[in-house]
Design a protein around this motif. Structure first.
Motif, PDB file in Angstrom:
ATOM      1  N   CYS A  33       0.653  -1.312  -0.035  1.00  0.00           N
ATOM      2  CA  CYS A  33      -0.117   0.115   0.040  1.00  0.00           C
ATOM      3  C   CYS A  33       1.093   1.341  -0.188  1.00  0.00           C
ATOM      4  N   ARG A  34       0.154   2.282  -0.305  1.00  0.00           N
ATOM      5  CA  ARG A  34       1.124   3.470  -0.242  1.00  0.00           C
ATOM      6  C   ARG A  34       1.459   3.823   1.115  1.00  0.00           C
ATOM      7  N   GLY A  35       2.669   4.429   1.078  1.00  0.00           N
ATOM      8  CA  GLY A  35       3.183   4.762   2.465  1.00  0.00           C
ATOM      9  C   GLY A  35       4.095   3.550   3.069  1.00  0.00           C
ATOM     10  N   ALA A  36       4.124   2.692   2.288  1.00  0.00           N
ATOM     11  CA  ALA A  36       4.952   1.364   3.055  1.00  0.00           C
ATOM     12  C   ALA A  36       6.449   1.611   2.605  1.00  0.00           C
ATOM     13  N   GLY A  37       6.893   2.453   1.655  1.00  0.00           N
ATOM     14  CA  GLY A  37       8.220   2.562   1.553  1.00  0.00           C
ATOM     15  C   GLY A  37       8.701   1.856   0.357  1.00  0.00           C
ATOM     16  N   LYS A  38       7.843   1.523  -0.730  1.00  0.00           N
ATOM     17  CA  LYS A  38       8.153   1.131  -1.977  1.00  0.00           C
ATOM     18  C   LYS A  38       9.226   2.042  -2.749  1.00  0.00           C
ATOM     19  N   ARG A  39       9.067   3.398  -2.961  1.00  0.00           N
ATOM     20  CA  ARG A  39       9.827   3.935  -3.689  1.00  0.00           C
ATOM     21  C   ARG A  39      11.288   4.119  -3.242  1.00  0.00           C
ATOM     22  N   THR A  40      11.322   4.239  -1.683  1.00  0.00           N
ATOM     23  CA  THR A  40      12.752   4.459  -1.229  1.00  0.00           C
ATOM     24  C   THR A  40      13.334   3.189  -1.124  1.00  0.00           C
ATOM     25  N   LEU A  41      12.631   1.791  -0.822  1.00  0.00           N
ATOM     26  CA  LEU A  41      13.439   0.706  -1.015  1.00  0.00           C
ATOM     27  C   LEU A  41      13.639   0.183  -2.448  1.00  0.00           C
TER      28      LEU A  41
END
Length: 784
Positions: A33-41
């Protein structure tokens, strides 16, 4: 390194179906879900693996000509969901190799789940999630909306083959209690230090590269040799029921064993999320491998029919495999269907075939049943076989040894064997096996269900090994011309005391190879850390050199080789044992300590890129060579730079700046990595250098990292200058002082000397306390 045999006898298990193995270049998909940190990871993964980072949002806009919000408003929900599935399928199919793909969960429909489920047959699909309380704060959603979002988010487990709990990273860590305010330079460190390294470790598990990377880096390091292949290793038994109610910070169980066995013995609410959280906490706080063990009869649960038990336990075991557990303990007395199903899904996780013989009428060790059980586990493809036998009276070590001899006589390759007796009070002391002995911890409350570990602790067992003469006290040294102020002795002594090892560590003034020879020819010599002027002169007097030492042209660590064969594993397992030896090994770990500090401090946007990154090395001595080598290992164009570096010929990769008054060279980007390798003391009766960084060299728009390798004095002119630079608003520059680096050097040296995990928090604290006591009163408060 000629003359030494590399490699552990990694027994390739018989060919079995394993549906969770993927090609090393297979694209990786991140969902959640959004906010999980996918983009950073995703950014961390793309940088580390050298891959493209693709986002589904980008592909959607390219495919439809508008963003998702506009498309949804224009065509409605049904058309939007259908188009999302089409774009997702096109994106994944066009990028099956060498990519990191971030997928949105805006439309987790039946169609998109089917697309991702099919892709998970050939590629890693990682479900990223985080603590719901952190997510509430981040998204600022009403509780009902947030709960609805999380319920939908957990459906990712239905098709993902990996799962990563993105534990909140509060780094930089707060100042250590009692740390001198003069150490404020080291408090300025980059964010997401822990999250970055933990996710990199997770990616290494998926690709199967973790052991290879550690082995290439240093074959004597504790991470290069799996704990089942090292002598006198321990498993800390941690029950989920204990962790749920644990009031202590898990980090206080510092260096408790070589492995943690997480035993799933209770079924609390929201169990899968809770287990994922505990796995993430163990990795961050203890940083040791995990054995995942689902107990067959969890406490406070009713007795379940076989079919129901197998179905529930398979889901729990699959959860451990998705989380990337290093080992999974599989009770081979369970139903054959469950055992084969788990083995087919093991991926990179090593399987421990487990047998527990209970009751007062257990067979003796010399009976055939134990060899039969071992061979059955071998036929199944287990990597390790563990047999625990209930012992009602005095144990029979001679019979157990005969059984072990039978196993050792079987042809290679074969699984590693762990076998021991236990009683109602726990494992019968002293530990009988050479590796993976179960243990507890003095900080943990003893459980009535914990019959394996009992009251045994790793520290107490190690003390017993020394008292029985299985291990011997050794003498370690830091040697060189100026070692009187070294913080190493205090750190090493504290670590020895932590493990109850009777070793010694001294600082010895030593300026010639002949003086060093007198130390290393002693039968009780354990190893030495070398400083100037010995690092280059000793190289011709060593039998074997690591690749790193040869490339750098200097040695900072000397180890005796007491193995009975030429195998590195044999030499590594002869540590903590005395005896006359004529063979010695030289390594250089300076570069790794520098690289470790850089990895912790450098921000993702300043990550080393071969074609763009510029590093500035101040100085021209042995430490400067190690600094250049560290930059190579961090990702510079290694072949070209190494060829230039080793030949000493001028080239375009390394540029010499003669004077601090020179302008920054044209054609080079402003440096984002600055390493000062100037000694704090004068050499050959010459005064120390008062170096300040020219401001024209500090114009990187993204800041960078400054590492000062000198620590006596700690507050060098460069540190004072960079503090002022930060105070003036240039906060994107991160400062690392010399004490930070020397602490990492001591920790790595301890692990090379002893083969044990360094108690890092303890050694860091002692390092700061030693410096504060010995040196802080004499530090300049302000420099002009």
């Amino acid at each position: 390194m000629r003359g030494l045999q590399y490699g552990i006898a990694q027994s390739e298990t018989p060919t079995k179906t394993n549906v969770r193995l993927f090609p090393p270049d297979a694209s990786i998909v991140l969902v959640g879900c959004r906010g999980a940190g996918k983009r950073t990871l995703g950014f961390i993964a793309a940088r580390y693996l050298g891959r493209r980072l693709l986002t589904e949002d980008y592909y959607f806009e390219n495919s439809t000509g508008c963003n998702r919000t506009t498309f949804l408003q224009k065509y409605g929900r049904d058309t939007f969901n259908s188009q999302m599935a089409v774009v997702l399928a096109q994106t994944l199919d066009a990028n099956r190799q060498s990519c990191v793909i971030e997928c949105s969960s805006a439309a987790l429909t039946q169609d998109t789940r089917a697309v991702l489920s099919a892709y998970a047959e050939t590629n890693p699909v990682i479900y990223i999630h985080r603590d719901k309380e952190d997510l509430y704060k981040l998204l600022e959603l009403p509780v009902t909306d947030a709960e609805r979002l999380l319920m939908a988010d957990q459906k990712h487990r239905e098709f993902c083959n990996f799962e990563y709990f993105n534990l909140l990273d509060t780094s930089p860590d707060p100042q250590i209690e009692g740390e001198s305010p003069l150490r404020s330079a080291s408090a300025h460190s980059a964010r997401l230090i822990h999250a970055k390294q933990e996710f990199i470790n997770f990616l290494d598990h998926i690709s199967g590269q973790a052991l290879a990377r550690s082995w290439v880096q240093n074959p004597f390091s504790v991470k290069a040799i799996p704990p089942e292949h090292r002598l006198y290793t321990f498993v800390l038994n941690l029950r989920l029921s204990t962790l749920i109610n644990l009031e202590r910070d898990l980090a206080q169980l510092e260096a408790p064993a070589e492995v943690v066995e997480l035993i799933i013995d209770t079924w609390p609410d929201n169990m899968f999320d809770l287990i994922a959280t505990q796995v993430a906490l163990i990795r961050r706080k203890l940083d040791i491998p995990i054995i995942y063990h689902v107990e067959e009869n969890p406490r406070e649960e009713r007795r379940r029919p076989l079919e129901e038990r197998d179905a529930a336990d398979f889901e729990l075991m699959m959860h451990g495999l998705r989380l990337g557990a290093d080992y999974l303990c599989l009770d081979l007395e369970r139903s054959e269907h469950l055992v084969h199903k788990v083995l087919s899904m093991r991926g990179r996780t090593k399987i421990i075939g487990n047998y527990v013989f209970k009751g007062f009428m257990t067979p003796r060790w010399d009976e055939d049943v134990y060899v039969q059980r071992y061979q059955h586990a071998q036929d199944l493809g287990c990597h390790i076989v563990r047999i625990a036998r209930f012992c009602a009276g005095n144990r029979d070590d001679a019979q157990r040894q005969k059984f072990m001899d039978k196993i050792m006589a079987l042809p290679e390759p074969k699984p590693h064997i762990v076998a021991y007796d236990y009683s109602v009070f726990g494992m019968v002391s002293p530990p009988q096996g050479l590796s993976l002995n179960p243990s507890g911890h003095e900080f943990l409350e003893k459980s009535s269900r914990e019959q394996m570990a009992g009251v045994t602790t790793a520290r107490g067992s190690i003390r017993a090994f020394f008292r029985r003469g299985w291990l011997q006290p050794l003498n370690f040294y830091v040697v060189g011309a100026n070692v009187y102020y070294s913080a190493s002795p205090s750190m090493h002594r504290a670590a020895y005391e932590h493990y109850m090892m009777p070793h010694t560590f001294e600082a010895k003034r030593c300026t010639t190879v002949e003086e060093l020879d007198r130390l290393r020819r002693d039968p009780n010599f354990g190893g030495a850390s070398l400083t100037a002027p010995l690092r280059t002169g000793i190289m011709g007097h060593l039998d074997h050199l690591s690749f790193h030492a040869t490339a750098i042209g200097a040695v900072n660590t000397v180890l005796p080789l007491r193995g009975k064969t030429s195998s590195i594993l044999d030499h590594a397992n002869a540590r903590n044992q005395s005896g006359v030896t004529e063979k010695f090994y030289g390594d250089n770990t300076d570069w790794n300590s520098i690289a470790t500090c850089l990895r912790r401090a450098i921000s993702p946007r300043n990550s080393v890129q071969p074609s763009r990154t510029t590093g500035l090395i101040i100085g021209a001595g042995g430490m400067a060579r190690a600094a250049i080598y560290a930059l190579i290992k961090l990702g510079s164009n290694a072949e070209k730079v190494a060829a230039h570096f080793n030949s000493g010929e001028e080239g375009r990769i390394c540029r010499v700046i003669e004077s601090a008054n020179d302008p920054w060279p044209e054609g080079y980007q402003q440096p984002t990595i600055l390493l000062s390798c100037i000694p704090s003391y004068g050499i050959d009766d010459k005064p120390s250098v008062d170096f300040r960084m020219p401001t024209q060299w500090l114009r990187s728009p993204t800041g960078g990292v400054v590492i000062e390798l000198a620590y006596e004095p700690l507050i060098t002119p460069l540190i004072v200058q960079m503090r002022k630079f930060r105070e003036d608003g240039n906060t994107s520059w991160v400062l690392i002082d010399g004490l930070e680096v020397v602490g990492d050097m001591a920790m790595e040296a301890f692990e090379l000397y002893t083969g044990r995990n360094a108690p890092r928090r303890l050694m860091r604290r002692v390092c700061d306390e030693t410096w504060t006591r010995q040196c802080a009163p004499f530090q300049p408060q302000r420099l002009p």
